[in-house]
Design a protein around this motif. Sequence first.
Motif, PDB file in Angstrom:
ATOM      1  N   LEU A 100      21.187  28.968 -43.735  1.00 41.82           N
ATOM      2  CA  LEU A 100      21.467  30.388 -43.496  1.00 41.82           C
ATOM      3  C   LEU A 100      22.011  30.608 -42.090  1.00 41.82           C
ATOM      4  O   LEU A 100      22.967  31.366 -41.897  1.00 41.82           O
ATOM      5  N   VAL A 101      21.427  29.945 -41.108  1.00 42.65           N
ATOM      6  CA  VAL A 101      21.923  30.062 -39.736  1.00 42.65           C
ATOM      7  C   VAL A 101      23.337  29.510 -39.642  1.00 42.65           C
ATOM      8  O   VAL A 101      24.206  30.091 -38.979  1.00 42.65           O
ATOM      9  N   ALA A 154      39.050  33.675 -47.988  1.00 44.91           N
ATOM     10  CA  ALA A 154      38.666  32.387 -48.575  1.00 44.91           C
ATOM     11  C   ALA A 154      37.453  31.806 -47.846  1.00 44.91           C
ATOM     12  O   ALA A 154      36.520  31.313 -48.490  1.00 44.91           O
ATOM     13  N   ARG A 155      37.456  31.885 -46.518  1.00 45.98           N
ATOM     14  CA  ARG A 155      36.307  31.367 -45.762  1.00 45.98           C
ATOM     15  C   ARG A 155      35.051  32.182 -46.035  1.00 45.98           C
ATOM     16  O   ARG A 155      33.957  31.639 -46.147  1.00 45.98           O
ATOM     17  N   LEU A 156      35.203  33.503 -46.134  1.00 44.89           N
ATOM     18  CA  LEU A 156      34.040  34.345 -46.389  1.00 44.89           C
ATOM     19  C   LEU A 156      33.494  34.120 -47.793  1.00 44.89           C
ATOM     20  O   LEU A 156      32.281  34.142 -47.997  1.00 44.89           O
ATOM     21  N   GLN A 157      34.363  33.908 -48.771  1.00 46.29           N
ATOM     22  CA  GLN A 157      33.892  33.612 -50.126  1.00 46.29           C
ATOM     23  C   GLN A 157      33.109  32.313 -50.160  1.00 46.29           C
ATOM     24  O   GLN A 157      32.073  32.211 -50.823  1.00 46.29           O
ATOM     25  N   ARG A 158      33.580  31.320 -49.441  1.00 45.79           N
ATOM     26  CA  ARG A 158      32.875  30.043 -49.373  1.00 45.79           C
ATOM     27  C   ARG A 158      31.520  30.223 -48.682  1.00 45.79           C
ATOM     28  O   ARG A 158      30.511  29.662 -49.106  1.00 45.79           O
ATOM     29  N   ALA A 192      30.758  34.174 -38.146  1.00 47.23           N
ATOM     30  CA  ALA A 192      31.072  34.714 -36.820  1.00 47.23           C
ATOM     31  C   ALA A 192      32.257  33.981 -36.203  1.00 47.23           C
ATOM     32  O   ALA A 192      33.142  34.601 -35.592  1.00 47.23           O
ATOM     33  N   ARG A 193      32.296  32.665 -36.374  1.00 46.46           N
ATOM     34  CA  ARG A 193      33.407  31.870 -35.852  1.00 46.46           C
ATOM     35  C   ARG A 193      34.716  32.241 -36.543  1.00 46.46           C
ATOM     36  O   ARG A 193      35.761  32.374 -35.898  1.00 46.46           O
ATOM     37  N   ALA A 194      34.666  32.445 -37.862  1.00 39.84           N
ATOM     38  CA  ALA A 194      35.873  32.793 -38.608  1.00 39.84           C
ATOM     39  C   ALA A 194      36.388  34.177 -38.201  1.00 39.84           C
ATOM     40  O   ALA A 194      37.600  34.391 -38.106  1.00 39.84           O
ATOM     41  N   ARG A 195      35.495  35.109 -37.951  1.00 33.88           N
ATOM     42  CA  ARG A 195      35.921  36.450 -37.547  1.00 33.88           C
ATOM     43  C   ARG A 195      36.511  36.445 -36.144  1.00 33.88           C
ATOM     44  O   ARG A 195      37.407  37.221 -35.841  1.00 33.88           O
TER      45      ARG A 195
END
Length: 71
Positions: free
Chosen positions: A19-20, A41-45, A27-30
């Motif tokens: 979860l962490v 795509a990253r958020l869906q994963r 956060a890194r992707a945003r």
Amino acid sequence: MDWLIWTGALVTFAGLAALVWCILSVARARRENLPDPELRARLQRAVTLNFAALLLSALGLMMVVAGIMLG
């Protein structure tokens, strides 16, 4: 049933660690300001992994409770 409690605690800890990791990866992707399709795509994963981590944590807690009740 001591082994069930400790195994459940380890499984729960693994789920919490996942979860962490999900939180940090989102956060890194945003922060990277990615184009919308790649961000989605990253958020869906991450959502898929998040549900799996929640399931793992719940199973670990069930193991702990079962070990306490049986012990």
